[in-house]
Design a protein around this motif. Sequence first.
Motif, short mmCIF file in Angstrom:
data_model
loop_
_atom_site.label_atom_id
_atom_site.label_comp_id
_atom_site.label_asym_id
_atom_site.label_seq_id
_atom_site.Cartn_x
_atom_site.Cartn_y
_atom_site.Cartn_z
N ALA A 292 -19.87 3.89 28.63
CA ALA A 292 -20.43 4.02 29.97
C ALA A 292 -20.34 2.70 30.72
CB ALA A 292 -21.89 4.49 29.90
N MET A 293 -20.52 1.60 30.00
CA MET A 293 -20.47 0.29 30.62
C MET A 293 -19.04 -0.23 30.77
SD MET A 293 -23.63 -0.19 31.17
CE MET A 293 -23.61 -1.88 31.73
N ALA A 294 -18.19 0.08 29.82
CA ALA A 294 -16.80 -0.40 29.82
C ALA A 294 -15.89 0.77 29.46
CB ALA A 294 -16.63 -1.55 28.83
N PRO A 295 -15.65 1.67 30.40
CA PRO A 295 -14.99 2.94 30.07
C PRO A 295 -13.57 2.82 29.53
CG PRO A 295 -15.23 2.65 32.45
CD PRO A 295 -16.05 1.59 31.81
N ASP A 296 -12.91 1.69 29.79
CA ASP A 296 -11.52 1.56 29.36
C ASP A 296 -11.35 0.62 28.17
OD1 ASP A 296 -10.52 3.32 31.31
OD2 ASP A 296 -10.56 1.72 32.82
#
Length: 276
Positions: free
Chosen positions: A105-109
């Motif tokens: 959610a914070m770093a989707p990639d």
Amino acid sequence: MADFQAVAEAPPPRTFRLAHASRGAAIDSARLPLPCAVTREWAWGSATGSGVRVCLIDSGVDAGHSTFTRSVTTLTMAGDDLTVIPDEIGDQAGHGTACAGVIRAMAPDCELTSVRVLGSGLQGRGEVLLAALEWAIEHRFPLINLSLSTRRAEHKEALHDLVDRAYFAGVTIVASAHNRPVRSYPWHFPSVISVGSHTMALAEHIECNPAPPAEFFARGIGVEVPLPGGGTSRQSGNSFATPHITGLCARVLQRHPGFATGQLKHVLSAIANNRT
């Protein structure tokens, strides 16, 4: 016998009490001298963690959950020699899936790898944790999320050596403070980024603790997380604050590749919401 376990979930909000939780104290900016202005735009801007490898050492991940629109590599430790192999069992506890959901959610990639060391009771053997951590350090994951700790004194020295090795290798370990006022490891060690909880609902709200050992606070109360098999729930505890910081660090590392633990701590301190 199990000798370490995940940071336990807290009681219902009506009686909610967490050790190492934010008390709302501000931190004087004069304690954080900076060579230049550090803003969130400079720190991560529009970064999504793309290309940043993150290792989650926990109870495994249900990689088929709809939350994970990007693939998650799922591994575990097996055999007497504790070899890393593909995980055919998956997350039987839900803890790792929840933490993975927050990271994504914070770093989707980000490129997320799960190493399962905990069983259905959120417990595991110390030598398995040590082997998984050593493997992640040897494979030079820039970020390792540890939402677990041990109180066993016999593991303290080995853990200390490993997290120091990580620090000097450019591997940043983000570790949960215990939910109770006890001494556990490795979050007490200064070579990791240690995380407790605050009660704010904003995912990017972080606080720098003016009175460690827990260095930073992130959202850890009523966090919506995925459940193995589908669906979501709301969970509370420092376990779920920690992957918020891990995700933000992944975004910083996309913008500033090569930043080590000390630099990440400095950036987090500089952009903390409770700076005065």
